[in-house]
Write a protein that holds these residues in place. Structure first.
Motif, PDB file in Angstrom:
ATOM      1  N   GLU A 134      24.423  26.455  34.738  1.00  0.00           N
ATOM      2  CA  GLU A 134      23.658  25.301  35.234  1.00  0.00           C
ATOM      3  C   GLU A 134      23.899  25.056  36.716  1.00  0.00           C
ATOM      4  OE1 GLU A 134      24.582  21.917  32.878  1.00  0.00           O
ATOM      5  OE2 GLU A 134      23.601  22.663  31.064  1.00  0.00           O
ATOM      6  N   ASN A 135      25.063  25.457  37.200  1.00  0.00           N
ATOM      7  CA  ASN A 135      25.405  25.253  38.611  1.00  0.00           C
ATOM      8  C   ASN A 135      25.926  26.569  39.197  1.00  0.00           C
ATOM      9  OD1 ASN A 135      25.804  23.970  41.033  1.00  0.00           O
ATOM     10  ND2 ASN A 135      27.551  22.760  40.368  1.00  0.00           N
ATOM     11  N   GLU A 136      25.174  27.637  38.947  1.00  0.00           N
ATOM     12  CA  GLU A 136      25.641  28.977  39.297  1.00  0.00           C
ATOM     13  C   GLU A 136      25.838  29.168  40.795  1.00  0.00           C
ATOM     14  OE1 GLU A 136      22.138  32.046  39.557  1.00  0.00           O
ATOM     15  OE2 GLU A 136      21.993  31.020  37.623  1.00  0.00           O
ATOM     16  N   GLN A 137      25.042  28.504  41.631  1.00  0.00           N
ATOM     17  CA  GLN A 137      25.193  28.627  43.075  1.00  0.00           C
ATOM     18  C   GLN A 137      26.592  28.201  43.513  1.00  0.00           C
ATOM     19  OE1 GLN A 137      23.147  29.222  46.027  1.00  0.00           O
ATOM     20  NE2 GLN A 137      21.834  30.432  44.688  1.00  0.00           N
ATOM     21  N   TYR A 138      27.088  27.125  42.916  1.00  0.00           N
ATOM     22  CA  TYR A 138      28.418  26.634  43.270  1.00  0.00           C
ATOM     23  C   TYR A 138      29.503  27.579  42.758  1.00  0.00           C
ATOM     24  CZ  TYR A 138      32.761  24.028  43.105  1.00  0.00           C
ATOM     25  OH  TYR A 138      34.085  23.667  43.235  1.00  0.00           O
ATOM     26  N   TYR A 139      29.426  27.921  41.466  1.00  0.00           N
ATOM     27  CA  TYR A 139      30.507  28.686  40.857  1.00  0.00           C
ATOM     28  C   TYR A 139      30.574  30.134  41.339  1.00  0.00           C
ATOM     29  CZ  TYR A 139      31.457  24.846  37.641  1.00  0.00           C
ATOM     30  OH  TYR A 139      31.794  23.623  37.113  1.00  0.00           O
ATOM     31  N   PHE A 140      29.433  30.758  41.572  1.00  0.00           N
ATOM     32  CA  PHE A 140      29.445  32.193  41.860  1.00  0.00           C
ATOM     33  C   PHE A 140      29.069  32.562  43.294  1.00  0.00           C
ATOM     34  CE2 PHE A 140      28.518  31.644  37.300  1.00  0.00           C
ATOM     35  CZ  PHE A 140      29.681  32.197  36.801  1.00  0.00           C
ATOM     36  N   LYS A 141      28.598  31.601  44.084  1.00  0.00           N
ATOM     37  CA  LYS A 141      28.287  31.874  45.483  1.00  0.00           C
ATOM     38  C   LYS A 141      29.205  31.089  46.399  1.00  0.00           C
ATOM     39  CE  LYS A 141      24.478  32.235  48.780  1.00  0.00           C
ATOM     40  NZ  LYS A 141      23.021  32.031  49.017  1.00  0.00           N
ATOM     41  N   GLN A 142      29.170  29.750  46.277  1.00  0.00           N
ATOM     42  CA  GLN A 142      30.025  28.934  47.132  1.00  0.00           C
ATOM     43  C   GLN A 142      31.506  29.167  46.830  1.00  0.00           C
ATOM     44  OE1 GLN A 142      28.826  24.750  47.302  1.00  0.00           O
ATOM     45  NE2 GLN A 142      26.744  25.332  46.747  1.00  0.00           N
ATOM     46  N   SER A 143      31.826  29.429  45.575  1.00  0.00           N
ATOM     47  CA  SER A 143      33.220  29.662  45.170  1.00  0.00           C
ATOM     48  C   SER A 143      33.455  31.147  44.921  1.00  0.00           C
ATOM     49  CB  SER A 143      33.540  28.857  43.906  1.00  0.00           C
ATOM     50  OG  SER A 143      33.336  27.483  44.112  1.00  0.00           O
ATOM     51  N   ALA A 144      32.952  31.979  45.822  1.00  0.00           N
ATOM     52  CA  ALA A 144      33.023  33.429  45.641  1.00  0.00           C
ATOM     53  C   ALA A 144      34.461  33.948  45.627  1.00  0.00           C
ATOM     54  CB  ALA A 144      32.221  34.126  46.737  1.00  0.00           C
ATOM     55  N   ASN A 145      35.408  33.193  46.191  1.00  0.00           N
ATOM     56  CA  ASN A 145      36.803  33.644  46.219  1.00  0.00           C
ATOM     57  C   ASN A 145      37.541  33.384  44.908  1.00  0.00           C
ATOM     58  OD1 ASN A 145      36.603  34.532  48.882  1.00  0.00           O
ATOM     59  ND2 ASN A 145      37.139  32.531  49.718  1.00  0.00           N
ATOM     60  N   THR A 146      36.906  32.660  44.015  1.00  0.00           N
ATOM     61  CA  THR A 146      37.530  32.371  42.725  1.00  0.00           C
ATOM     62  C   THR A 146      37.360  33.549  41.776  1.00  0.00           C
ATOM     63  OG1 THR A 146      37.118  29.992  42.933  1.00  0.00           O
ATOM     64  CG2 THR A 146      37.504  30.838  40.715  1.00  0.00           C
ATOM     65  N   THR A 147      38.420  33.892  41.074  1.00  0.00           N
ATOM     66  CA  THR A 147      38.357  34.929  40.042  1.00  0.00           C
ATOM     67  C   THR A 147      38.103  34.259  38.698  1.00  0.00           C
ATOM     68  OG1 THR A 147      39.853  36.406  41.241  1.00  0.00           O
ATOM     69  CG2 THR A 147      39.634  36.755  38.868  1.00  0.00           C
ATOM     70  N   TYR A 148      37.131  34.784  37.951  1.00  0.00           N
ATOM     71  CA  TYR A 148      36.781  34.221  36.648  1.00  0.00           C
ATOM     72  C   TYR A 148      37.205  35.172  35.537  1.00  0.00           C
ATOM     73  CZ  TYR A 148      33.914  30.889  39.225  1.00  0.00           C
ATOM     74  OH  TYR A 148      33.497  29.896  40.087  1.00  0.00           O
ATOM     75  N   VAL A 149      37.843  34.602  34.523  1.00  0.00           N
ATOM     76  CA  VAL A 149      38.230  35.374  33.343  1.00  0.00           C
ATOM     77  C   VAL A 149      37.568  34.718  32.133  1.00  0.00           C
ATOM     78  CG1 VAL A 149      40.123  36.117  31.860  1.00  0.00           C
ATOM     79  CG2 VAL A 149      40.426  36.107  34.348  1.00  0.00           C
ATOM     80  N   PHE A 150      36.659  35.449  31.480  1.00  0.00           N
ATOM     81  CA  PHE A 150      35.893  34.921  30.361  1.00  0.00           C
ATOM     82  C   PHE A 150      36.419  35.485  29.047  1.00  0.00           C
ATOM     83  CE2 PHE A 150      33.101  34.965  34.062  1.00  0.00           C
ATOM     84  CZ  PHE A 150      32.548  33.698  34.037  1.00  0.00           C
ATOM     85  N   TRP A 151      36.483  34.631  28.043  1.00  0.00           N
ATOM     86  CA  TRP A 151      36.892  35.092  26.721  1.00  0.00           C
ATOM     87  C   TRP A 151      35.875  34.638  25.681  1.00  0.00           C
ATOM     88  CZ3 TRP A 151      37.788  32.114  22.399  1.00  0.00           C
ATOM     89  CH2 TRP A 151      37.893  30.725  22.603  1.00  0.00           C
ATOM     90  N   GLY A 152      35.822  35.374  24.582  1.00  0.00           N
ATOM     91  CA  GLY A 152      34.914  35.008  23.505  1.00  0.00           C
ATOM     92  C   GLY A 152      34.959  36.039  22.394  1.00  0.00           C
TER      93      GLY A 152
END
Length: 301
Positions: A134-152
């Motif tokens: 829903e807020n992909e611009q923030y999470y994946f562009k503006q916060s490009a230095n953040t590493t994401y670890v997804f589980w499921g």
């Protein structure tokens, strides 16, 4: 440095000094010292580079190239999403920590004084992926230095084209090429299940429970951090104390159910619940074996 490396070098250096011209000896000495320096540098590689457990986190790559997580932090702040963080005033302290780990879509904007503003890593449940989209611009562009670890679960994260959530993440990885996105591998999920069973004596699936994002976060933090400070996490006895404070389950959802009501419901439900209270008891045990401390509130271990 180990004698297996030093002694042969010393012998070789000694032989060269006794049988060669001074100028040649000098060059050979420099060469040997250079290689000794290389060996020392290799020996000092970060624990993450030598830690096979981090191979349980595979990068989401548009090119389908297999790359594993490679990160090490001397001190990590694990920031809970709990309402306990409201009024904690821990923001500056958290931001001074080497690596800051958050969970799911927990925001920082508007809560900087209490939770800080830096985010090194986010551990995200498959159920929270739509909230990030829903807020992909923030999470994946503006916060490009953040590493994401997804589980499921496998049904959502399978990589054969049938994993609904993985397909969404792959599209994001293609769209935001600079993003650092990883998935917890199927074998790592099974490992975490085995950890839960070893600690509790109960099979997670047979009890109808799901591991929480916090559980995966704590395991990852122990693998990549030398020292961990956990903020805003209550212990397993907290909700049974008569004088416990009534705070929201999430600090950013203040009109929802209270934290303790949510924990008690999940602990007792027969199907589909998280065993939050049981997990907290496990963390207390881990804290006696690892360099882990808890703040806001402080735990008496």
């Amino acid at each position: 440095f180990s004698s297996e490396i030093i002694e042969p070098l010393q012998k070789k250096l000694g032989r060269s000094l006794s049988g060669l011209h001074k100028k040649r000896n000098y060059r050979l000495t420099l060469t040997l010292l250079f290689w000794l320096r290389v060996l020392i540098a290799q020996d000092r590689l970060s624990p993450a580079a030598q830690n096979s457990s981090l191979r349980g986190y595979s990068r989401i790559s548009p090119h389908r190239k297999t790359t594993f997580l490679d990160v090490h932090c001397s001190h990590c702040a694990v920031v809970s999403s709990s309402g306990q963080m409201l009024g904690a005033g821990a923001g500056d302290e958290i931001d001074r920590t080497g690596c800051v780990i958050r969970m799911n879509n927990a925001p920082t904007r508007g809560y900087e004084k209490d939770v800080g503003k830096r985010t090194t890593m986010r551990v995200v449940s498959h159920t929270s992926v739509p909230l990030l989209v829903e807020n992909e611009q923030y999470y994946f562009k503006q916060s490009a230095n953040t590493t994401y670890v997804f589980w499921g679960p496998k049904r959502n994260m399978r990589q054969d084209g049938e994993g609904i959530i993985f397909n969404v993440l792959l599209k994001l990885a293609v769209k935001y090429r600079k993003s650092n996105m990883y998935v917890v591998t199927e074998s790592k999920i099974k490992y975490c299940d085995s950890v839960f069973q070893n600690e509790t004596g109960k099979n997670r699936m047979k009890t109808g429970a799901f591991l929480s994002t916090g559980f995966f976060t704590m395991i990852l933090a122990m693998e990549m951090c030398d020292r961990i400070t956990v903020y805003g996490m209550i212990d397993d006895k907290y909700c049974s104390r008569a004088n416990h404070s009534d705070v929201p389950y999430h600090y950013y959802e203040q009109k929802r159910l209270s934290e303790c009501r949510m924990y008690k419901y999940h602990e007792s439900t027969q199907r589909g619940g998280h065993r939050f209270i049981t997990e907290k008891a496990i963390y207390a045990k881990w804290a006696t074996q690892h360099n882990i401390q808890f703040k806001h509130p402080t735990w008496k271990l």
